[in-house]
Design an enzyme around this catalytic site. Structure first.
Site, PDB file in Angstrom:
ATOM      1  N   TRP A  74     -38.606  96.734 -24.252  1.00 34.30           N
ATOM      2  CA  TRP A  74     -37.602  97.706 -24.692  1.00 34.30           C
ATOM      3  C   TRP A  74     -37.120  97.152 -26.018  1.00 34.30           C
ATOM      4  CZ3 TRP A  74     -32.454  98.669 -25.791  1.00 34.30           C
ATOM      5  CH2 TRP A  74     -32.091 100.015 -25.725  1.00 34.30           C
ATOM      6  N   GLU A 493     -12.670 111.038 -23.297  1.00 35.43           N
ATOM      7  CA  GLU A 493     -13.834 110.455 -22.621  1.00 35.43           C
ATOM      8  C   GLU A 493     -13.599 110.380 -21.106  1.00 35.43           C
ATOM      9  OE1 GLU A 493     -16.752 109.999 -23.278  1.00 35.43           O
ATOM     10  OE2 GLU A 493     -17.514 108.444 -21.960  1.00 35.43           O
ATOM     11  N   HIS A 516       3.231 121.542 -26.822  1.00 30.35           N
ATOM     12  CA  HIS A 516       2.781 122.725 -27.565  1.00 30.35           C
ATOM     13  C   HIS A 516       1.922 123.641 -26.694  1.00 30.35           C
ATOM     14  CE1 HIS A 516       4.503 121.035 -31.155  1.00 30.35           C
ATOM     15  NE2 HIS A 516       3.860 119.903 -30.912  1.00 30.35           N
TER      16      HIS A 516
END
Ligand code: F6R
Length: 620
Positions: A74, A493, A516
């Site tokens: 890899w 996330e 808000h």
């Protein structure tokens, strides 16, 4: 992050090694190879792509012999190619090496070896190990008038390894010793499998399944001398060490997950190590220096006027955190863009700009399309990527690799923290070159960076507590994640992780935006997860929690150790280490990953392969 197998016995080495490599193939390696020693000769076969390519290669040119080493690669240094595939050899082609890990000082060692007339054929760090052994082995032979003693060879191996900084798991063969397999490890796992008149080595237990039921775990800086009827272990000083074998009782799938229930959990838990790998060889606090393999000249960095960060999904969240660091440490104006939107807008670039594309896979269609549109402009591009040789890395001007190893779980976890580290390193690097950081600050940040694996390891100990909290909240169908400043992207996330694997609706919000609109949603059925670790905006987010509590909201707070007052405001508190503010996003994401994981697991969801999602989004 590669896979290693080795064999010595009476069986067909190539067959046994190929089967071992196939058991590791699910991790998506990019090339593979074998070396077998027979009739006093070492023969190699290497192929790019799947193990089936190597099998075909060996079918066409069979390898006979009873001792050998195999490797699935890899890539970290050098693109996936036949020359870069392992095993690697020395100049005389008498020594072969398979390696997992990274040799940090390989370029300086290589320069010395080249001066001594060693010939290199690959771009890998591994190849230097074969040449270092060759160098010491030749010297030993010269001093003993050509006598080839096993003891001297082992001395040469030890001498070579003592020169290497970094991490390694190694399998080594030498033509001069046709019955000897040598293994060694430092900071990378290696197991020795015991058989009857045969023995094995492997980087991971799955490679040994069906071959060996008893294993010895090689410890830090140990060398094993393996023959078909014996295994002896030594430390790097040559002193013999006694080792105990243990029985392995794992089914193949379980073994691949290293006994974790899911790949995602394994990958979450791996983060102290993967963070270490991203930092490895790049951070030198004692010299107040970073060494990043970036092709960006100091002149370009000094003249930099704007940075644009482009990405999708979790990588986009990393970009949002990165913006804070690039602006505060390097003082460069930044903008962050979702690739699928950005690609259809009008663009204006100058040559004093940098566009950074962030992608774990390097194959995300929208991110690639956004990169391609920059080719029309005189603008520099940088890829932050986990997969070496992927399309993004080939098409960007320069790449910074996150080196997290293959990520199997569809939901990105360790690759995300790798991206954060990469962005932080980049911001510090730019800040140093642009002279926006004084020596004291540089020293402090670099020293703190090396503490990150520890802080993350501590956060991982929350897993059981988070599982208990998850049980309490399992019936809830909606969650609101709140954060501010560098922890606002972490709230995004946390919400993304929860929705993608547990299918629970979750929103991430900058806490200041609550009043808000979203505050209208708050009631006892809508719990809040709030990131309230010590920071510049601590008081502000506390006020946001109070507002939610006043409306019947239930709050799970992620807070810094030692903060007792938060217990009065929140219903549940998860404590993480008190860390300097610039690192808090990297630490705070850990409990959110674990929360999403436990919620999904408790709900019985397919954690590693959530519905409708793919690991690489190669379509628009
Ligand atoms: C979520 C996740 C996705 C990816 C996104 C981009 O857990 O993994 O949101 O982050 O598909 O993928 P890469 O980083 O490969 O470009």
């Amino acid at each position: 992050m590669c896979g290693i197998v080795g064999y010595v016995g009476n069986g067909s080495a190539s067959e046994i090694l190929l089967n071992g490599l196939k058991r590791l193939e699910y991790r998506g390696y990019d090339s593979s190879g074998l070396a077998v020693l027979a009739d006093g000769k070492l023969e190699l076969r290497r192929s790019v792509g799947k193990i089936s390519n190597l099998s075909l290669n060996i079918k066409n040119r069979p390898l006979n012999g009873h001792i050998g080493v195999g490797h699935t690669r890899w890539a970290t240094h050098g693109i996936p190619s036949e020359e870069n595939a392992h095993p690697h050899t020395d100049c005389s082609k008498r020594i072969v090496v398979v390696h997992n890990g990274i040799i940090e000082n390989y370029s300086s060692l290589k320069a010395v070896l080249i001066k001594k007339a060693h010939q290199f054929v690959s771009q890998t760090d591994t190849e230097i190990i074969a040449h270092l052994i060759e160098e010491s082995w030749e010297l030993k032979q010269k001093n003993s008038n050509g006598k080839k003693s096993e003891e001297d060879f082992l001395h040469a191996v030890r001498h070579a390894l003592l020169q290497c900084d970094g991490a390694y798991a190694l399998g080594i063969l030498c033509m001069d010793f046709p019955e000897l397999l040598v293994a060694a490890r430092k900071d990378c796992p290696l197991v020795l499998g015991l058989g009857k008149k045969e023995n094995f080595i492997a980087s991971d237990i799955p490679a040994l399944l069906g071959l060996s039921k008893k294993v010895i775990f090689l410890d830090q800086e140990e060398i094993a001398v393996i023959k078909k009827n014996s295994i002896d272990c030594f430390n790097l000083q040559g002193k013999k060490v006694e080792k105990k074998s243990v029985k392995v009782k794992l089914d193949p799938v379980q073994a691949e997950k290293a006994n974790f229930k899911h790949f995602m959990l394994k990958e979450i838990m791996e983060q102290p190590r993967t963070i270490q790998d991203t930092l490895r060889g790049r951070v030198f606090p004692e010299k107040n220096r970073l060494q990043l393999e970036l092709n960006l000249s100091a002149a370009f960095i000094k003249g930099l006027k704007r940075i644009t960060l482009v990405a999708c999904g979790t990588s986009y969240h990393a970009a949002l955190v990165g913006r804070f660091w690039l602006e505060s440490l390097a003082k460069v104006p930044c903008q962050v863009e979702i690739a699928s939107e950005y690609r259809y807008r009008d663009h204006f670039f100058s040559s004093q700009e940098l566009v950074i594309f962030i992608s774990q896979s390097g194959e995300t269609a929208d991110t690639l399309a956004a990169l391609r549109l920059t080719h029309r402009f005189p603008v520099k591009t940088l890829a932050i990527c986990n997969v070496l040789g992927s399309s993004l890395t080939q098409e960007a001007d320069t790449t910074f690799y996150t080196r997290c190893g293959p990520e199997i779980g569809v939901a990105s976890t360790k690759a995300f923290t790798g991206q954060l580290i990469a962005l932080l390193l980049l911001a510090i690097h730019l800040g140093i070159i642009k002279k926006h950081l004084n020596l004291k600050t540089i020293h402090q940040i670099l020293a703190d960076l090396l503490n990150l694996p520890h802080w993350v390891r501590e956060a991982l100990t929350l897993s059981n507590e988070i599982e208990k909290i998850s049980k309490r909240f399992l019936s809830k169908n909606h969650f609101l994640f709140l954060g501010r400043h560098t922890n606002y992207p972490i709230a995004l996330e946390g919400a993304l992780k929860l929705k993608e694997i547990s299918y629970i609706h979750a929103e991430g919000y900058p806490a200041g935006e609550m009043k808000h609109g979203p505050i209208a949603l708050i009631d006892k059925e809508m719990p809040l997860v709030a990131l309230v670790t010590d920071s510049l905006v601590y008081e502000k987010i506390c006020s946001n929690i109070e507002e939610a509590k006043a409306r019947g909201g239930t709050v799970i707070a992620i807070a810094s150790k030692g903060n007792k007052t938060i217990q009065e405001k929140a219903d549940e508190v998860l404590y993480v280490e008190k860390v300097p503010e610039i690192f808090s996003s990297i630490v705070n994401v850990i409990p959110l990953q674990l929360f999403a994981y436990h919620m999904a697991d408790l709900k019985g969801c397919d954690v590693d392969q959530p519905r409708n999602l793919a690991k690489s989004v190669t379509v628009e």
